[in-house]
Motif scaffolding. Structure first.
Motif, PDB file in Angstrom:
ATOM      1  N   PRO A 130       0.864  -1.231   0.021  1.00 41.96           N
ATOM      2  CA  PRO A 130      -0.071   0.123   0.052  1.00 41.96           C
ATOM      3  C   PRO A 130       0.779   1.000  -0.081  1.00 41.96           C
ATOM      4  O   PRO A 130       0.534   2.179  -0.631  1.00 41.96           O
ATOM      5  CB  PRO A 130      -0.712  -0.266   1.356  1.00 41.96           C
ATOM      6  N   VAL A 131       2.010   1.366   0.883  1.00 42.36           N
ATOM      7  CA  VAL A 131       2.822   2.531   0.907  1.00 42.36           C
ATOM      8  C   VAL A 131       3.451   2.728  -0.666  1.00 42.36           C
ATOM      9  O   VAL A 131       3.513   3.608  -1.047  1.00 42.36           O
ATOM     10  CB  VAL A 131       4.052   2.158   1.718  1.00 42.36           C
ATOM     11  N   ILE A 132       4.057   1.636  -1.194  1.00 42.90           N
ATOM     12  CA  ILE A 132       4.565   1.733  -2.639  1.00 42.90           C
ATOM     13  C   ILE A 132       3.659   2.181  -3.675  1.00 42.90           C
ATOM     14  O   ILE A 132       3.917   3.020  -4.521  1.00 42.90           O
ATOM     15  CB  ILE A 132       5.443   0.161  -3.031  1.00 42.90           C
ATOM     16  N   SER A 133       2.576   1.419  -3.866  1.00 44.76           N
ATOM     17  CA  SER A 133       1.364   1.975  -4.614  1.00 44.76           C
ATOM     18  C   SER A 133       0.929   3.171  -4.539  1.00 44.76           C
ATOM     19  O   SER A 133       0.947   3.982  -5.594  1.00 44.76           O
ATOM     20  CB  SER A 133       0.123   0.730  -4.462  1.00 44.76           C
ATOM     21  N   GLY A 134       0.604   3.790  -3.195  1.00 42.84           N
ATOM     22  CA  GLY A 134       0.600   5.200  -3.378  1.00 42.84           C
ATOM     23  C   GLY A 134       1.748   6.147  -3.603  1.00 42.84           C
ATOM     24  O   GLY A 134       1.696   7.273  -4.177  1.00 42.84           O
ATOM     25  N   SER A 135       2.863   5.704  -3.260  1.00 49.53           N
ATOM     26  CA  SER A 135       4.127   6.304  -3.336  1.00 49.53           C
ATOM     27  C   SER A 135       4.097   6.699  -5.069  1.00 49.53           C
ATOM     28  O   SER A 135       4.948   7.510  -5.701  1.00 49.53           O
ATOM     29  CB  SER A 135       5.410   5.849  -2.838  1.00 49.53           C
ATOM     30  N   PHE A 136       4.108   5.285  -5.700  1.00 50.78           N
ATOM     31  CA  PHE A 136       4.134   5.333  -7.392  1.00 50.78           C
ATOM     32  C   PHE A 136       3.194   6.436  -7.897  1.00 50.78           C
ATOM     33  O   PHE A 136       3.722   7.191  -8.661  1.00 50.78           O
ATOM     34  CB  PHE A 136       3.983   3.768  -7.671  1.00 50.78           C
TER      35      PHE A 136
END
Length: 350
Positions: A130-136
């Motif tokens: 979830p952190v990576i998807s939002g960051s992307f």
């Protein structure tokens, strides 16, 4: 106008607030639709917890890791810090949910701290992704905005550069034109000609044009033609009957051109066509406009001793101005045939 640091910070806060709120609302509706009988309150609290760490993680990855390491081509350090950062963010996210958030809205048994740190698979899919998807998504948006801002900045710099260069070119051209005109009047005064008063009157009109129109970006073609007629009248006082001017105007479609553009070509025609001989001189000037283009032509005699008419401040200056005003949009043809020099300029009608 440059933005102050306070304005930049305000714009950044507004941008991020709009982005993260939109992403949060989208995530709520997506999660709500994935469950048959969802507990909206529980989903909301979990999404808020993930959302907080998405904001922290995205800004850390973009502002620190990408800007300071990846863009500096320190790829090894970027990779190490990126892996370490997302692991720590995932652990902190899970610790926050388990020990701070869940006790407020559910009664689940708490995971052991050891399991939180070592259960990599669960940590990866439930907290890190979830952190990576939002960051992307956030980083992609930032790169698009950076590209847009850099493009606008480059265009603005080019515009300012062009404006400064145009001012320099006009400042160079006007004294040159004025110097030649004053020489003409001086020649008349030396011979005691009665035409001096008339020439001063025409010069007054020309100076008025230079002062109040010469610094504009564009002027109507009709105004440029009027000042050309004043200049021709000034020259006719010098050359008497041996000079013949054939001027044709077909300007049914009004348009705008850079000031002094046509006048400079006419001045060159006199300089290289009339000043270099004591015989009869015919100068032909034509201006035609249609729905799309304005076509200006000047035709004057060319004498063997003065064949190098492509050089000098006049034509070189005009070429540079045309490149700035009409990049890849104009046509300038210069021909030398049968001891005559012909210029044809075609510009978009604006």
């Amino acid at each position: 106008m440059k933005k102050t640091s306070g304005e930049k910070l305000k714009n950044e806060i507004i941008r991020q607030a709009v982005f993260w709120i939109a992403l949060f609302v989208f995530g709520i509706f997506r999660n709500y639709g994935e469950h048959e009988q969802p507990d909206f309150r529980e989903l909301f609290y979990y999404d808020v917890c993930h959302w907080i760490f998405q904001i922290i993680g995205a800004n850390w990855i973009y502002s620190v890791l990408i800007r300071q390491f990846f863009e500096a081509k320190r790829y090894f350090l970027f990779t190490v810090y990126f892996i370490g950062s997302i692991y720590i963010l995932g652990v902190l996210n899970r610790l926050f949910i388990v020990y701070a958030a869940e006790p407020l809205f559910v009664d689940y048994p708490q995971d052991r701290i050891y399991d939180i740190f070592t259960d990599i698979k669960y940590l990866l899919f439930s907290y890190i992704l979830p952190v990576i998807s939002g960051s992307f998504i956030f980083i992609s948006m930032r790169f698009m905005l950076r590209y847009r801002d850099q493009k606008q900045h480059a265009l603005q710099l080019q515009k300012e550069k062009s404006e400064l260069e145009l001012k320099a070119l006009k400042a160079q051209l006007n004294p040159h034109f004025l110097f030649n005109t004053l020489n003409n009047i001086y020649s008349l005064s030396v011979t005691g000609s009665d035409a001096v008063s008339h020439s001063i009157s025409h010069l007054s009109d020309i100076l008025d044009y230079l002062l109040y129109h010469g610094q504009k970006e564009r002027v109507p073609i009709a105004e440029e033609l009027k000042i050309i007629r004043d200049y021709i009248a000034l020259e006719l006082l010098r050359y008497d009957e041996r000079l013949t001017i054939e001027m044709q105007e077909k300007t049914g479609f009004p348009g705008l051109i850079p000031p002094l553009l046509y006048l400079s070509f006419v001045e060159n025609a006199f300089k290289h066509g009339a000043e270099k001989t004591s015989g009869e001189v015919i100068i032909r000037i034509s201006v035609k406009t249609d729905e799309k283009y304005a076509v200006f032509t000047v035709d004057n005699p060319l004498f063997e001793k003065h064949q190098d008419t492509n050089t000098g401040i006049g034509l070189e200056n005009i070429r540079r101005q045309l490149d700035l005003y009409y990049p890849n949009q104009y046509s300038l043809e210069i021909k030398q045939t049968d001891n005559r020099f012909n210029i044809e300029l075609m510009t978009p009608l604006t």
